[in-house]
Scaffold this motif. Structure first.
Motif, PDB file in Angstrom:
ATOM      1  N   LEU A   1      13.412  -2.286  -5.333  1.00  9.61           N
ATOM      2  CA  LEU A   1      13.266  -0.839  -5.472  1.00  9.61           C
ATOM      3  C   LEU A   1      12.043  -0.410  -4.668  1.00  9.61           C
ATOM      4  O   LEU A   1      11.881   0.762  -4.333  1.00  9.61           O
ATOM      5  CB  LEU A   1      13.126  -0.439  -6.942  1.00  9.61           C
ATOM      6  N   GLU A   2      11.151  -1.364  -4.396  1.00 10.02           N
ATOM      7  CA  GLU A   2      10.036  -1.173  -3.458  1.00 10.02           C
ATOM      8  C   GLU A   2      10.042  -2.358  -2.501  1.00 10.02           C
ATOM      9  O   GLU A   2      10.439  -3.455  -2.890  1.00 10.02           O
ATOM     10  CB  GLU A   2       8.686  -1.170  -4.197  1.00 10.02           C
ATOM     11  N   THR A   3       9.586  -2.136  -1.296  1.00  7.01           N
ATOM     12  CA  THR A   3       9.506  -3.218  -0.315  1.00  7.01           C
ATOM     13  C   THR A   3       8.042  -3.585  -0.087  1.00  7.01           C
ATOM     14  O   THR A   3       7.220  -2.696   0.107  1.00  7.01           O
ATOM     15  CB  THR A   3      10.097  -2.751   1.039  1.00  7.01           C
TER      16      THR A   3
ATOM     17  N   SER B   1       0.848  -1.195   0.000  1.00  7.51           N
ATOM     18  CA  SER B   1       0.000   0.000   0.000  1.00  7.51           C
ATOM     19  C   SER B   1       0.880   1.240   0.000  1.00  7.51           C
ATOM     20  O   SER B   1       1.968   1.250   0.573  1.00  7.51           O
ATOM     21  CB  SER B   1      -0.880   0.040   1.257  1.00  7.51           C
ATOM     22  N   TYR B   2       0.388   2.275  -0.663  1.00  7.68           N
ATOM     23  CA  TYR B   2       0.947   3.621  -0.493  1.00  7.68           C
ATOM     24  C   TYR B   2      -0.115   4.403   0.262  1.00  7.68           C
ATOM     25  O   TYR B   2      -1.155   4.740  -0.316  1.00  7.68           O
ATOM     26  CB  TYR B   2       1.229   4.274  -1.841  1.00  7.68           C
ATOM     27  N   GLY B   3       0.109   4.643   1.528  1.00  6.34           N
ATOM     28  CA  GLY B   3      -0.931   5.280   2.344  1.00  6.34           C
ATOM     29  C   GLY B   3      -2.181   4.426   2.315  1.00  6.34           C
ATOM     30  O   GLY B   3      -2.120   3.219   2.610  1.00  6.34           O
ATOM     31  N   SER B   4      -3.309   5.006   1.911  1.00  7.36           N
ATOM     32  CA  SER B   4      -4.558   4.243   1.892  1.00  7.36           C
ATOM     33  C   SER B   4      -4.784   3.559   0.539  1.00  7.36           C
ATOM     34  O   SER B   4      -5.798   2.900   0.328  1.00  7.36           O
ATOM     35  CB  SER B   4      -5.734   5.177   2.200  1.00  7.36           C
ATOM     36  N   ASN B   5      -3.831   3.735  -0.370  1.00  4.93           N
ATOM     37  CA  ASN B   5      -3.957   3.142  -1.710  1.00  4.93           C
ATOM     38  C   ASN B   5      -3.367   1.734  -1.709  1.00  4.93           C
ATOM     39  O   ASN B   5      -2.150   1.558  -1.727  1.00  4.93           O
ATOM     40  CB  ASN B   5      -3.229   4.068  -2.715  1.00  4.93           C
ATOM     41  N   HIS B   6      -4.220   0.728  -1.669  1.00  4.22           N
ATOM     42  CA  HIS B   6      -3.788  -0.675  -1.630  1.00  4.22           C
ATOM     43  C   HIS B   6      -3.465  -1.126  -3.057  1.00  4.22           C
ATOM     44  O   HIS B   6      -4.359  -1.481  -3.818  1.00  4.22           O
ATOM     45  CB  HIS B   6      -4.902  -1.519  -1.015  1.00  4.22           C
ATOM     46  N   VAL B   7      -2.186  -1.088  -3.397  1.00  2.00           N
ATOM     47  CA  VAL B   7      -1.742  -1.194  -4.792  1.00  2.00           C
ATOM     48  C   VAL B   7      -1.555  -2.634  -5.248  1.00  2.00           C
ATOM     49  O   VAL B   7      -1.849  -2.977  -6.394  1.00  2.00           O
ATOM     50  CB  VAL B   7      -0.431  -0.388  -4.965  1.00  2.00           C
ATOM     51  N   LEU B   8      -1.060  -3.498  -4.366  1.00  2.00           N
ATOM     52  CA  LEU B   8      -0.935  -4.922  -4.689  1.00  2.00           C
ATOM     53  C   LEU B   8      -1.671  -5.725  -3.626  1.00  2.00           C
ATOM     54  O   LEU B   8      -1.457  -5.511  -2.427  1.00  2.00           O
ATOM     55  CB  LEU B   8       0.547  -5.342  -4.758  1.00  2.00           C
TER      56      LEU B   8
ATOM     57  N   GLY C   1      -2.397  -5.038 -18.444  1.00  2.00           N
ATOM     58  CA  GLY C   1      -3.404  -4.481 -17.543  1.00  2.00           C
ATOM     59  C   GLY C   1      -3.433  -2.978 -17.634  1.00  2.00           C
ATOM     60  O   GLY C   1      -2.481  -2.366 -18.130  1.00  2.00           O
ATOM     61  N   PRO C   2      -4.543  -2.378 -17.162  1.00  2.00           N
ATOM     62  CA  PRO C   2      -4.683  -0.926 -17.277  1.00  2.00           C
ATOM     63  C   PRO C   2      -3.649  -0.159 -16.449  1.00  2.00           C
ATOM     64  O   PRO C   2      -3.034  -0.711 -15.540  1.00  2.00           O
ATOM     65  CB  PRO C   2      -6.098  -0.650 -16.764  1.00  2.00           C
ATOM     66  N   SER C   3      -3.484   1.091 -16.799  1.00  2.00           N
ATOM     67  CA  SER C   3      -2.588   1.977 -16.071  1.00  2.00           C
ATOM     68  C   SER C   3      -3.038   2.067 -14.609  1.00  2.00           C
ATOM     69  O   SER C   3      -4.229   2.129 -14.321  1.00  2.00           O
ATOM     70  CB  SER C   3      -2.645   3.353 -16.741  1.00  2.00           C
ATOM     71  N   GLY C   4      -2.074   2.005 -13.704  1.00  2.00           N
ATOM     72  CA  GLY C   4      -2.391   2.115 -12.282  1.00  2.00           C
ATOM     73  C   GLY C   4      -2.760   0.804 -11.618  1.00  2.00           C
ATOM     74  O   GLY C   4      -3.094   0.771 -10.436  1.00  2.00           O
ATOM     75  N   SER C   5      -2.663  -0.306 -12.362  1.00  3.32           N
ATOM     76  CA  SER C   5      -3.086  -1.591 -11.794  1.00  3.32           C
ATOM     77  C   SER C   5      -2.013  -2.253 -10.933  1.00  3.32           C
ATOM     78  O   SER C   5      -2.266  -3.281 -10.313  1.00  3.32           O
ATOM     79  CB  SER C   5      -3.529  -2.540 -12.915  1.00  3.32           C
ATOM     80  N   GLY C   6      -0.795  -1.690 -10.911  1.00  9.75           N
ATOM     81  CA  GLY C   6       0.248  -2.206 -10.023  1.00  9.75           C
ATOM     82  C   GLY C   6       1.368  -2.956 -10.713  1.00  9.75           C
ATOM     83  O   GLY C   6       2.244  -3.515 -10.048  1.00  9.75           O
ATOM     84  N   LYS C   7       1.412  -2.933 -12.042  1.00  9.96           N
ATOM     85  CA  LYS C   7       2.409  -3.704 -12.780  1.00  9.96           C
ATOM     86  C   LYS C   7       3.834  -3.232 -12.471  1.00  9.96           C
ATOM     87  O   LYS C   7       4.726  -4.040 -12.205  1.00  9.96           O
ATOM     88  CB  LYS C   7       2.147  -3.606 -14.297  1.00  9.96           C
ATOM     89  N   SER C   8       4.045  -1.921 -12.520  1.00 11.47           N
ATOM     90  CA  SER C   8       5.396  -1.398 -12.260  1.00 11.47           C
ATOM     91  C   SER C   8       5.806  -1.644 -10.814  1.00 11.47           C
ATOM     92  O   SER C   8       6.955  -2.005 -10.543  1.00 11.47           O
ATOM     93  CB  SER C   8       5.469   0.103 -12.549  1.00 11.47           C
ATOM     94  N   THR C   9       4.878  -1.459  -9.908  1.00 13.91           N
ATOM     95  CA  THR C   9       5.181  -1.694  -8.495  1.00 13.91           C
ATOM     96  C   THR C   9       5.611  -3.145  -8.292  1.00 13.91           C
ATOM     97  O   THR C   9       6.577  -3.430  -7.585  1.00 13.91           O
ATOM     98  CB  THR C   9       3.950  -1.375  -7.620  1.00 13.91           C
ATOM     99  N   PHE C  10       4.913  -4.059  -8.958  1.00 11.71           N
ATOM    100  CA  PHE C  10       5.275  -5.477  -8.865  1.00 11.71           C
ATOM    101  C   PHE C  10       6.706  -5.705  -9.359  1.00 11.71           C
ATOM    102  O   PHE C  10       7.521  -6.326  -8.673  1.00 11.71           O
ATOM    103  CB  PHE C  10       4.286  -6.330  -9.664  1.00 11.71           C
TER     104      PHE C  10
END
Ligand code: ADP
Ligand code: MG
Length: 248
Positions: A58-60, A18-25, A42-51
């Protein structure tokens, strides 16, 4: 372990972010085998890059397990730099050193990180330039290249570290249309050589041709995954059906 046994290169189990209240994965679980080519759509903002970014820390993740090449990323003893040396990453923006020559860009990491001496790194760099079809550009400044050429150099640079896994995050999204094919061809050849690859792309034709498995991300979840024929020709998930109706 016997030779024939499939080797899991990337093991992801119940990962949340999550980023704050945004549950991304949301509870992402996915195993990727050696030599497998996985395309994530998948659509933009769906969490692909974060994954993708979580795979080389680069993200934990907030929780869950990620094991890359046998290294558990959440273990304190894991040397993340060692893990990263084995993972090549190519982004939409090329992140090359513009004031250096093409050859210098490709040689930099292996020499700086002590993986190769200069002579060996240069030999490797020249081989890679052949591979990406830009042998004649070795000594020019990166500034003088087109976007498509820069991206092929970025791929060569990532390969210079002799990684086991290559991650691509929308590698052709910033390119003029006439440049896209050359970059995709380099990636196709790499897939053919047996590289383990995870690719985020909107190039559905490429995905159909090259992917062993297609994974559809939506709202931070893997909504469906399967071989290309199934995902593209017989999608079960409604959101996937809707997504495909827009992009194909
Ligand atoms: P995709 O690659 O599928 O377009 P991303 O993984 O980039 O999706 O983003 C997923 C969500 O996470 C989006 O809502 C995005 O705004 C958010 N996000 C991504 N990175 C950050 C960050 N560093 N800080 C805050 N929010 C982020
Ligand atoms: Mg993205």
């Amino acid at each position: 372990m016997s030779e024939a046994q499939t080797k899991v290169k990337v093991h992801v189990d119940k990962v949340n972010k999550s980023y704050g209240s945004n549950h991304v994965l949301r509870d992402i679980s996915l195993d990727i085998n050696e030599n497998e080519v996985v395309v994530m759509i998948g659509p933009s903002g769906s969490g692909k890059s974060t994954f993708l970014r979580m795979l080389n820390q680069l993200e934990t993740p907030d929780n869950g397990t990620i094991v890359v090449d046998g290294y558990d990323l959440s273990h304190k003893g894991t040397d993340i730099n060692k893990v990263r040396e084995n993972i090549g990453m190519v982004f939409q923006s090329f992140n090359l050193f513009n004031n250096y020559t093409v050859l210098e860009n490709i040689m930099l990491a292996p020499v700086e990180l002590g993986k190769m001496d200069k002579e060996k790194a240069e030999k490797k760099a020249r081989e890679l330039l052949e591979t990406v079809g830009l042998a004649e550009k070795a000594d020019v400044s990166v500034n003088s290249l087109s976007g498509g050429q820069k991206q092929r150099i970025a791929i060569a640079r990532a390969l210079a570290m002799e990684p086991d896994i290559m991650l691509f995050d929308e590698p052709t999204s910033a390119l003029d249309p006439e440049m896209v094919g050359d970059v995709l061809d380099v990636m196709k050849n790499l897939a053919g050589s047996g590289m383990t690859m995870i690719i985020v792309t909107h190039e559905m034709g490429f995905a159909k041709q090259v992917a062993d498995r297609v994974v559809f991300f939506e709202s931070g979840k893997i909504q469906e995954s399967g071989v290309p024929e199934q995902v593209f020709n017989a999608p079960k998930n409604e959101r996937l059906q809707e997504f495909l109706s827009k992009v194909m």
